[in-house]
Design a protein around this motif. Structure first.
Motif, PDB file in Angstrom:
ATOM      1  N   ASP A  21     -75.905 -57.042   0.757  1.00 47.12           N
ATOM      2  CA  ASP A  21     -76.301 -55.860  -0.016  1.00 47.12           C
ATOM      3  C   ASP A  21     -76.355 -56.143  -1.525  1.00 47.12           C
ATOM      4  O   ASP A  21     -76.611 -55.229  -2.308  1.00 47.12           O
ATOM      5  CB  ASP A  21     -75.323 -54.700   0.243  1.00 47.12           C
TER       6      ASP A  21
ATOM      7  N   CYS B 133     -77.398 -46.875   2.369  1.00 48.42           N
ATOM      8  CA  CYS B 133     -77.434 -48.270   1.919  1.00 48.42           C
ATOM      9  C   CYS B 133     -78.759 -48.948   2.282  1.00 48.42           C
ATOM     10  O   CYS B 133     -79.450 -49.468   1.424  1.00 48.42           O
ATOM     11  CB  CYS B 133     -76.262 -49.014   2.540  1.00 48.42           C
ATOM     12  N   TYR B 140     -73.294 -49.421  -3.707  1.00 49.76           N
ATOM     13  CA  TYR B 140     -72.048 -48.898  -3.138  1.00 49.76           C
ATOM     14  C   TYR B 140     -71.412 -47.829  -4.045  1.00 49.76           C
ATOM     15  O   TYR B 140     -70.892 -46.825  -3.571  1.00 49.76           O
ATOM     16  CB  TYR B 140     -71.034 -50.028  -2.913  1.00 49.76           C
TER      17      TYR B 140
END
Lengths: 258, 177
Positions: A21, B133, B140
């Motif tokens: 991510d 996400c 985050y």
């Protein structure tokens, strides 16, 4: 930010997610890159996790917003623009009007396929009226003078119309704007009658052969409808319907050749 | 109000997000009519509260938070809140096999129907965080703002959501063989 690699030297699950991510610091990410170069199982897990992330994104995007909703919300947001930034008619507002028009057109085409044309149009009228009312949104042309309001529409609409020389008592012209109704360009005239806001839509009669608007009330708002040789005139307001009829009559009268 | 960010209007910021807001609202409510109402209400609330929007924060996170809070106070949201979610349920192995075979790890991700099913079966709390996400591509810290939970919780939920999805897909694949 994350736990370091597990006791066995491999990436922990939280760390793996944070890595794909892009949530790790550059030094943490670099450390992982080095580990992946030497560790086949972890490289395989990163590859799988990346693919799963992409597959999730694809799968989750399966709910497209209905065009009617987008048209309604766009109409709700658009008048806010003129209030917040107090612009004159700019290119961007033309662009958004075009987007809104395209959406309203799409919505109306869908509406045509269904049998509830009249109620769809009533809802659309009401939405546009409420949009015009919302939190003091100002119309594109603000004037109480019919000699200013009428010429403003010239070249913007494929038809012309007349405004009454004399309006009924307690009735004031506030301004005008372009609108799209049932996929057609419309002149939107804003009036007040005894401090009640009134939206009047003028559309070309020949271009709207099939949809019938029934005069009546919707959600407490009166809708009044009249036709002239050239035009279809529709008024929406929460004012006393009798007062609305007087305004409609004056408008119909003004279209009659003398 | 003098910040440069406020020269961007609410319309400019909100219009491009309408499709995302609707899609997310649908995932929350699982119903078209409710999703439409949620977006409509969230937009109205956000419009009224726009003056309180902090210019140096993420507008998308801000409006998604409003959407989520609108959902939580809705009829379907209140009903959904009765589902129990245990934050630290040890239902998944936290450690990994040091030597997985490619067959164990490479799941059939070209099977869209299987992924749809796995996503549908995911606990709403896990699905929500994963959508923010992977679909909405929020960081985050912004997800933490939307969900009003600590950053560490966001991280562990995302990781748990992915492991659960992975396991379900492996299971489906195993059953189909």
């Amino acid at each position: 930010m994350t736990q370091t690699t597990q006791g066995n030297g491999h990436l922990g699950p939280d760390q793996l997610s944070a890595f794909i991510d892009g949530e790790l610091s550059s030094s943490e990410a670099e450390e992982i890159q080095q580990h992946l170069a030497d560790c086949h199982p972890c490289a395989l897990r990163v590859l799988t996790a990346t693919q799963l992330k992409a597959a999730t994104a694809r799968a989750a995007q399966r709910f497209a917003a209905p065009p009617e909703l987008l048209a309604r919300l766009t109409a709700q947001l658009r008048p806010q623009e003129s209030k917040k930034t107090a612009r004159i008619f700019s290119f961007r507002s033309v662009a958004w009007a075009a987007v809104a028009a395209a959406l309203v057109l799409a919505a109306s085409l869908i509406g045509w396929r269904q049998t509830r044309q009249a109620s769809t149009l009533s809802a659309e009228l009401l939405d546009q009226h409420l949009a015009a009312l919302s939190s003091g949104a100002s119309p594109e042309v603000i004037s109480t003078d019919r000699h200013t309001v009428k010429p403003w529409f010239q070249g913007k609409l494929p038809f012309s119309f007349n405004l009454p020389d004399v309006l009924p008592a307690e009735t004031t012209l506030k301004g005008g704007d372009l609108a799209y109704l049932n996929g057609q360009p419309a002149a939107l005239l804003l009036f007040t009658i005894h401090k009640h806001e009134v939206s009047v839509f003028l559309i070309q009669r020949s271009a709207s052969p099939m949809v019938t608007v029934l005069s009546g009330t919707q959600s407490g708002f009166a809708i009044r409808h009249a036709m002239t040789n050239e035009l279809r005139i529709i008024a929406v307001s929460d004012v006393n319907p009798a007062d609305l009829d007087l305004l409609i009559s004056a408008l119909v009268e003004a279209q009659t050749p003398r | 109000m003098s910040s440069p960010f406020h020269s961007a209007s609410f319309e400019q910021l909100a219009l491009p997000l309408l499709p995302s807001l609707y899609s997310h609202a649908f995932w929350l409510s699982r119903n078209q009519a409710d999703a439409e109402d949620l977006v409509q209400e969230a937009i109205s609330k956000a419009l009224r509260a726009f003056d309180s929007f902090q210019a140096d924060t993420n507008f998308k996170a801000w409006i998604f938070r409003i959407l989520r809070n609108t959902f939580l106070t809705s009829r379907t949201g209140i009903a959904a809140s009765r589902t129990v979610f245990l934050e630290d349920r040890p239902d998944l192995p936290d450690t990994i096999d040091a030597n997985p075979t490619p067959e164990e790890h490479l799941i059939r991700l070209d099977n869209q129907a299987a992924i749809n099913r796995a996503l549908d079966d995911l606990h709403p709390h896990l699905r929500e965080v994963l959508l923010l996400c992977d679909v909405e591509e929020l960081k985050y810290k912004d997800i933490a703002l939307v969900l009003d939970v600590p950053l560490g919780t966001v991280m562990s939920r995302i990781s748990r959501a992915r492991r659960t999805l992975h396991q379900q897909l492996k299971q489906q694949l195993g059953e189909s063989l």
